[in-house]
Design a protein around this motif. Structure first.
Motif, mmCIF file in Angstrom:
data_model
loop_
_atom_site.group_PDB
_atom_site.id
_atom_site.type_symbol
_atom_site.label_atom_id
_atom_site.label_comp_id
_atom_site.label_asym_id
_atom_site.label_seq_id
_atom_site.Cartn_x
_atom_site.Cartn_y
_atom_site.Cartn_z
ATOM 1 N N MET A 1 0.781 -1.228 0.000
ATOM 2 C CA MET A 1 0.000 0.000 0.000
ATOM 3 C C MET A 1 0.821 1.292 0.000
ATOM 4 S SD MET A 1 -3.110 -0.415 -0.523
ATOM 5 C CE MET A 1 -4.459 -1.587 -0.451
ATOM 6 N N PRO A 2 2.039 1.337 0.592
ATOM 7 C CA PRO A 2 2.804 2.589 0.544
ATOM 8 C C PRO A 2 3.007 3.111 -0.872
ATOM 9 C CG PRO A 2 3.754 1.139 2.172
ATOM 10 C CD PRO A 2 2.679 0.342 1.475
ATOM 11 N N GLN A 3 3.214 2.225 -1.824
ATOM 12 C CA GLN A 3 3.399 2.679 -3.212
ATOM 13 C C GLN A 3 2.142 3.363 -3.734
ATOM 14 O OE1 GLN A 3 2.012 1.208 -6.258
ATOM 15 N NE2 GLN A 3 3.294 2.339 -7.707
ATOM 16 N N GLN A 4 0.981 2.749 -3.483
ATOM 17 C CA GLN A 4 -0.281 3.314 -3.946
ATOM 18 C C GLN A 4 -0.581 4.641 -3.247
ATOM 19 O OE1 GLN A 4 -3.553 0.541 -3.927
ATOM 20 N NE2 GLN A 4 -5.075 2.171 -3.699
ATOM 21 N N ILE A 5 -0.296 4.704 -1.954
ATOM 22 C CA ILE A 5 -0.606 5.899 -1.175
ATOM 23 C C ILE A 5 0.281 7.071 -1.581
ATOM 24 C CG2 ILE A 5 -0.464 6.885 1.156
ATOM 25 C CD1 ILE A 5 -1.456 4.113 2.157
ATOM 26 N N PHE A 6 1.592 6.849 -1.639
ATOM 27 C CA PHE A 6 2.501 7.956 -1.953
ATOM 28 C C PHE A 6 2.428 8.350 -3.433
ATOM 29 C CE2 PHE A 6 4.717 6.173 1.885
ATOM 30 C CZ PHE A 6 4.338 7.210 2.716
ATOM 31 N N LYS A 7 1.978 7.444 -4.276
ATOM 32 C CA LYS A 7 1.711 7.813 -5.667
ATOM 33 C C LYS A 7 0.533 8.771 -5.738
ATOM 34 C CE LYS A 7 0.771 5.816 -10.232
ATOM 35 N NZ LYS A 7 0.561 4.553 -10.994
ATOM 36 N N ALA A 8 -0.506 8.500 -4.945
ATOM 37 C CA ALA A 8 -1.679 9.370 -4.923
ATOM 38 C C ALA A 8 -1.352 10.760 -4.380
ATOM 39 C CB ALA A 8 -2.791 8.737 -4.085
ATOM 40 N N VAL B 1 -7.460 13.560 -2.922
ATOM 41 C CA VAL B 1 -6.355 12.675 -2.565
ATOM 42 C C VAL B 1 -6.605 12.008 -1.212
ATOM 43 C CG1 VAL B 1 -3.890 12.549 -2.034
ATOM 44 C CG2 VAL B 1 -4.686 13.956 -3.943
ATOM 45 N N LEU B 2 -7.165 12.769 -0.263
ATOM 46 C CA LEU B 2 -7.474 12.190 1.044
ATOM 47 C C LEU B 2 -8.407 10.997 0.885
ATOM 48 C CD1 LEU B 2 -7.307 12.217 4.122
ATOM 49 C CD2 LEU B 2 -9.267 13.783 4.141
ATOM 50 N N GLY B 3 -9.395 11.130 0.000
ATOM 51 C CA GLY B 3 -10.314 10.021 -0.233
ATOM 52 C C GLY B 3 -9.579 8.782 -0.729
ATOM 53 N N GLN B 4 -8.678 8.969 -1.691
ATOM 54 C CA GLN B 4 -7.944 7.826 -2.245
ATOM 55 C C GLN B 4 -7.057 7.153 -1.212
ATOM 56 O OE1 GLN B 4 -6.026 8.636 -6.151
ATOM 57 N NE2 GLN B 4 -7.090 10.597 -6.081
ATOM 58 N N VAL B 5 -6.284 7.957 -0.465
ATOM 59 C CA VAL B 5 -5.322 7.358 0.461
ATOM 60 C C VAL B 5 -6.005 6.781 1.702
ATOM 61 C CG1 VAL B 5 -3.405 8.768 -0.350
ATOM 62 C CG2 VAL B 5 -4.801 9.606 1.540
ATOM 63 N N LEU B 6 -7.110 7.397 2.124
ATOM 64 C CA LEU B 6 -7.809 6.870 3.295
ATOM 65 C C LEU B 6 -8.469 5.541 2.977
ATOM 66 C CD1 LEU B 6 -8.587 7.207 6.215
ATOM 67 C CD2 LEU B 6 -10.549 8.589 5.497
ATOM 68 N N VAL B 7 -9.075 5.435 1.799
ATOM 69 C CA VAL B 7 -9.663 4.165 1.392
ATOM 70 C C VAL B 7 -8.577 3.085 1.307
ATOM 71 C CG1 VAL B 7 -10.748 2.940 -0.526
ATOM 72 C CG2 VAL B 7 -11.670 5.129 0.221
ATOM 73 N N LEU C 1 0.673 13.696 3.838
ATOM 74 C CA LEU C 1 -0.710 13.227 3.801
ATOM 75 C C LEU C 1 -0.769 11.708 3.874
ATOM 76 C CD1 LEU C 1 -3.675 13.919 3.629
ATOM 77 C CD2 LEU C 1 -3.486 13.999 1.123
ATOM 78 N N GLY C 2 0.253 11.036 3.335
ATOM 79 C CA GLY C 2 0.284 9.583 3.407
ATOM 80 C C GLY C 2 0.387 9.091 4.844
ATOM 81 N N ILE C 3 1.297 9.674 5.618
ATOM 82 C CA ILE C 3 1.430 9.291 7.028
ATOM 83 C C ILE C 3 0.161 9.648 7.790
ATOM 84 C CG2 ILE C 3 2.684 9.730 9.171
ATOM 85 C CD1 ILE C 3 4.229 8.049 7.188
ATOM 86 N N PHE C 4 -0.405 10.816 7.506
ATOM 87 C CA PHE C 4 -1.653 11.230 8.156
ATOM 88 C C PHE C 4 -2.769 10.236 7.864
ATOM 89 C CE2 PHE C 4 -5.722 13.557 7.847
ATOM 90 C CZ PHE C 4 -5.851 13.951 9.177
#
Length: 443
Positions: free
Chosen positions: A30-37, A194-200, A44-47
């Motif tokens: 998931m880190p790859q998907q999150i930090f890409k977003a 972006v928050l929506g994508q990374v939170l999901v 925002l990824g860590i948050f």
């Protein structure tokens, strides 16, 4: 209804099942998907990992009030029966049996096969390995729930070793300590979108904790041990997720993690060299293996309970247990469906297909805490959710966010997959009425 399953599962097996069900592929992929977003921005990824953990713990605290009230084999279907009645209970079990559990098991088996192919350099064997690992874990679990629980403990310890090594050496050998939270978001990106994508994405990684309730009927002391196992397990998981993502960023910039499909291997290579990267790949295999074992251990209890109530086609077959008191035929039902789904070879398709509908039912369970407190205040509650009603409201809002985001805010393809999952689930309604009429049996 009484079941014939032995009460052999201890607190430690239940705790390791929670951890094993949740910590699987997400912590590595998931880190790859999150930090890409986030456009390669770490903040925002860590948050999102923190916020996702808070929502999940709120969900765990809320659902545990229900699971402690009804510690029966079957998990969610039992909760839904007690809160909303027979039809929604059946719909929950149908969705889990035909869609959710097989899809998740298939998706995990595909990830396992992809990692195995990297380790042994055999890209053409992905599908055979995916099917083979399902069969292998099924056979292990047919020796009894105690054996499955023991495997879960061992695999959970095994998966935590590479995670702990990355966290420890990442914090010791950090090169980017000043860049953990900055920049917060990439240029020209919408915060809300972006928050929506990374939170999901983080909520997907936290998923699986509720299914320890499926084996409540086989726990030695479920009313005491089940709430502690769920809540304690989630707190450990949240700490691990946040720590390892910080460790990733301390070693490798978030923008590089965003560009690499195996961020954990990249970090391991930086810390330990090529040999270290291979060790982490093996660690990923152990991690996915433990998650697969957790799902195959818990999933068959759902069709088993359905069959015991004669509400599943061929109920006489699927209600049988083997000499070890394991619902063997129900286990093979889930496994065969999973193997069929694995033939697609599509991890994203399978995971997206399952997650939308399951969060609808999660949300209904969270709402059920309010409903039961109003309608059945006289019930002895061995555990009450702390922070009521704020904590349950956080859980409900998190569930609504996931379902609305999947249906309306994540693109046409995701919306179609979500609707497909909903249609498959709703097929359970006419089947329910047919089974009632055919058996002339009141659920």
């Amino acid at each position: 209804m009484k079941n014939n399953l032995s009460k052999t599962i201890t607190f430690w097996a239940a705790l390791s099942t929670v951890i094993g069900l949740v910590i699987g592929s997400g912590v590595f992929f998931m880190p790859q998907q999150i930090f890409k977003a986030t456009g390669g921005a770490p903040g925002l990824g860590i948050f999102a990992w923190i916020l996702g953990g808070i929502i999940t713990i709120a969900a765990g605290l809320t659902a545990t009030e229900i699971s402690a009230l009804f510690p029966e084999t079957g998990g969610m279907m039992v909760y839904m029966r007690e809160i909303y009645g027979e039809k929604l209970s059946y719909l929950t079990a149908w969705m889990q049996t035909i869609l959710y559990f097989p899809s998740v098991i298939a998706a995990l088996s595909i990830l396992f096969a992809e990692q195995a192919c990297i380790v042994i350099n055999c890209p053409n064997l992905k599908i055979p390995i995916a099917i083979g690992i399902i069969i292998f874990i099924v056979i292990l679990n047919l020796f009894g729930s105690k054996t499955g629980g023991f495997v879960q403990i061992i695999s959970t310890v095994g998966k935590l070793i590479p995670i702990v090594l990355i966290i420890a050496f990442g914090f010791i050998n950090n090169k980017h300590a000043s860049n953990i939270m900055t920049p917060f978001l990439g240029h020209n990106l919408s915060f809300a979108s972006v928050l929506g994508q990374v939170l999901v994405a983080t909520l997907f990684a936290y998923d699986g904790w509720i299914y320890v309730g499926n084996i409540a009927g086989e726990m030695k002391n479920p009313k005491k041990d089940l709430p502690i196992a769920i809540i304690g397990g989630l707190m450990i998981i949240m700490a691990v997720y946040i720590a390892i993502n910080i460790a990733f960023i301390l070693v490798v910039p978030a923008k590089d993690l965003a560009a690499n499909s195996t961020p954990a291997s990249l970090v391991a290579q930086k810390l330990f060299g090529n040999v270290g990267a291979q060790v982490i790949n093996i660690g990923i295999l152990i991690s996915i293996l433990g998650t697969l074992n957790g799902y195959i251990l818990t999933a068959p209890r759902v069709p088993f309970v359905l069959a015991n109530n004669r509400l599943l086609p061929f109920s006489k077959i699927f209600s049988k247990v083997n000499k070890k008191n394991v619902p063997a035929n129900a286990t093979w039902l889930i496994a065969i469906l999973a193997m069929l789904y694995a033939l697609s070879g599509q991890f994203s398709l399978l995971s997206n297909l399952s997650i939308f509908t399951i969060w609808i039912f999660y949300s209904l369970i969270f709402i059920g805490v309010f409903k039961l407190r109003k309608e059945r205040p006289e019930i002895d509650r061995p555990y009450k959710v702390i922070g009521y009603p704020i904590i349950p409201l956080i859980a409900i809002l998190g569930g609504l966010f996931v379902t609305i985001n999947q249906l309306f805010m994540s693109g046409l393809k995701t919306s179609i997959i979500a609707l497909g999952g909903l249609i498959i689930t709703l097929v359970g309604i006419p089947l329910y009425h047919y089974m009632l009429k055919r058996k002339n049996f009141k659920y």
